[in-house]
Design a protein around this motif. Structure first.
Motif, short mmCIF file in Angstrom:
data_model
loop_
_atom_site.label_atom_id
_atom_site.label_comp_id
_atom_site.label_asym_id
_atom_site.label_seq_id
_atom_site.Cartn_x
_atom_site.Cartn_y
_atom_site.Cartn_z
N LEU A 190 0.83 -1.21 0.00
CA LEU A 190 0.00 0.00 0.00
C LEU A 190 0.86 1.25 0.00
N ARG A 191 1.91 1.25 0.83
CA ARG A 191 2.79 2.42 0.91
C ARG A 191 3.49 2.70 -0.42
N GLN A 192 3.81 1.61 -1.14
CA GLN A 192 4.53 1.75 -2.41
C GLN A 192 3.62 2.09 -3.59
N SER A 193 2.32 1.91 -3.43
CA SER A 193 1.42 2.11 -4.57
C SER A 193 1.29 3.59 -4.93
N PRO A 194 1.51 3.92 -6.21
CA PRO A 194 1.34 5.31 -6.65
C PRO A 194 -0.13 5.75 -6.60
N LEU A 195 -1.04 4.79 -6.45
CA LEU A 195 -2.47 5.12 -6.41
C LEU A 195 -2.98 5.42 -5.00
N ILE A 196 -2.12 5.17 -3.98
CA ILE A 196 -2.49 5.49 -2.59
C ILE A 196 -1.68 6.70 -2.14
N PRO A 197 -2.35 7.83 -1.86
CA PRO A 197 -1.61 9.04 -1.47
C PRO A 197 -0.74 8.82 -0.22
N ALA A 198 0.39 9.51 -0.16
CA ALA A 198 1.37 9.30 0.90
C ALA A 198 0.83 9.67 2.29
N ASP A 199 -0.17 10.55 2.34
CA ASP A 199 -0.68 10.98 3.66
C ASP A 199 -1.82 10.09 4.18
N VAL A 200 -2.14 9.02 3.47
CA VAL A 200 -3.14 8.07 3.97
C VAL A 200 -2.53 7.28 5.12
N GLU A 201 -3.22 7.22 6.24
CA GLU A 201 -2.70 6.49 7.40
C GLU A 201 -2.93 4.99 7.20
N ILE A 202 -1.90 4.19 7.43
CA ILE A 202 -1.99 2.74 7.22
C ILE A 202 -1.61 2.02 8.51
N SER A 203 -2.52 1.19 9.03
CA SER A 203 -2.26 0.40 10.24
C SER A 203 -2.46 -1.08 9.94
N GLY A 204 -1.94 -1.92 10.83
CA GLY A 204 -2.09 -3.36 10.62
C GLY A 204 -2.31 -4.10 11.93
N ALA A 205 -3.00 -5.24 11.86
CA ALA A 205 -3.24 -6.05 13.04
C ALA A 205 -3.50 -7.49 12.63
N VAL A 206 -3.36 -8.39 13.61
CA VAL A 206 -3.72 -9.80 13.43
C VAL A 206 -4.87 -10.11 14.38
N TYR A 207 -5.90 -10.77 13.85
CA TYR A 207 -7.09 -11.15 14.62
C TYR A 207 -6.97 -12.62 15.02
N ASP A 208 -7.21 -12.91 16.29
CA ASP A 208 -7.18 -14.30 16.77
C ASP A 208 -8.59 -14.88 16.68
N VAL A 209 -8.79 -15.86 15.80
CA VAL A 209 -10.15 -16.38 15.58
C VAL A 209 -10.68 -17.17 16.78
N ASP A 210 -9.81 -17.57 17.68
CA ASP A 210 -10.27 -18.30 18.87
C ASP A 210 -10.74 -17.38 20.00
N THR A 211 -10.12 -16.20 20.08
CA THR A 211 -10.43 -15.29 21.20
C THR A 211 -11.12 -14.00 20.75
N GLY A 212 -11.05 -13.69 19.47
CA GLY A 212 -11.62 -12.44 18.97
C GLY A 212 -10.69 -11.24 19.16
N ARG A 213 -9.49 -11.48 19.67
CA ARG A 213 -8.59 -10.38 20.00
C ARG A 213 -7.73 -9.93 18.82
N MET A 214 -7.65 -8.61 18.62
CA MET A 214 -6.75 -8.03 17.62
C MET A 214 -5.44 -7.61 18.29
N THR A 215 -4.33 -7.93 17.61
CA THR A 215 -3.02 -7.51 18.10
C THR A 215 -2.38 -6.63 17.03
N VAL A 216 -1.90 -5.47 17.45
CA VAL A 216 -1.30 -4.52 16.50
C VAL A 216 -0.03 -5.10 15.89
N VAL A 217 0.14 -4.89 14.59
CA VAL A 217 1.39 -5.21 13.90
C VAL A 217 2.11 -3.90 13.61
N GLU A 218 3.32 -3.76 14.18
CA GLU A 218 4.08 -2.51 13.98
C GLU A 218 4.84 -2.57 12.67
#
Lengths: 164, 164
Positions: B136-164
């Motif tokens: 996403l960061r490298q795509s010329p079609l996504i402006p540089a000021d768009v905020e991009i975050s990431g996480a992993v969801y645990d299907v057993d607990t429902g918990r999201m963990t941030v990916v830095e």
């Protein structure tokens, strides 16, 4: 502050409700739903899906693209689904533009030439559902005995109407 | 009987709860979430989304593909979103196969040669989130000021963990 932080906080509350349970990786109903990314459609609620029931595929318009076929092949051949529902909706963002004008806008805004790209806009949601059901029926990667249904969702009322 | 008929019946009950209300076509939070089709992830509930809050894009794995970029460009340039969340999850179907073996299986089952296609499997969910955030960061079609975050969801607990 980004909304991501809000989502993480809301998720902490969800974890308490969720409890710990391992559901099977294969969807219980053996259905994959292909629909739009629209924010006014909450698929699980609108179709009465419990956790573990069905695969949900979403893109702009709910269009059948190469990536949707890729996903459906994995859904069917790895995870056992045997039925597909194509669900488009009223007041769709894919009805707000035409390729040529959008490409000119993107050239100006982003400096990128996308004049040869189809962003898959449509005019009539029933017609686009029929088109996409036909693409699925014609795909050599979707077995002939897979059941394919279609509907249009009304974002104002929540009502689904079958597309024959 | 197909499950589609069940979904249509469940939808009749949903319509009564929904009532009639026109929400704006532009998502309130200006966020688009890119995630997996997995049946054990109900995105709205897990992230605390109300109707009208955010675009939800889903494919096999929650991978950033050309079709996801197409959808995000529409989401951002037509419908005003300015933030993206990439959300992959534990026990993913995209971790159950490798391209070469899967292509051989599809050749045998469907008689179709897909040996040059990447079905986008991955091993580690955190790593795949990072890869897709980078796309996403490298795509010329996504402006540089768009905020991009990431996480992993645990299907057993429902918990999201941030990916830095």
């Amino acid at each position: 502050m980004s909304y991501f932080e809000n989502f993480m906080k809301a998720n902490q509350a969800y974890v308490d409700l969720h409890g710990t349970a391992h559901l099977p990786i294969k969807p219980k109903t053996k259905v994959a739903i292909v629909t739009c990314m629209d924010s006014r459609l909450h698929v699980a609620q609108a179709l009465g899906l419990a956790l573990g029931d069905a695969h949900i595929l979403r893109n702009a318009g709910g269009r059948v693209t190469e990536d949707v076929i890729r996903s459906l092949v994995i859904s069917q051949q790895q995870l056992g689904t045997r039925e597909i529902v194509v669900l488009h909706h009223t007041d769709c963002g894919a009805q707000t533009f035409k390729n040529e004008e959008f490409a000119a806008y993107l050239q100006q805004e982003l400096g990128v030439d996308v004049s040869n790209q189809d962003f898959l806009p449509f005019r009539d949601a029933e017609e686009s559902v029929r088109e996409d059901m036909e693409l699925l029926r014609q795909s050599p990667l979707i077995p002939a005995d897979v059941e394919i249904s279609g509907a249009v969702y009304d974002v104002d009322t929540g009502r689904m109407t079958v597309v024959e």
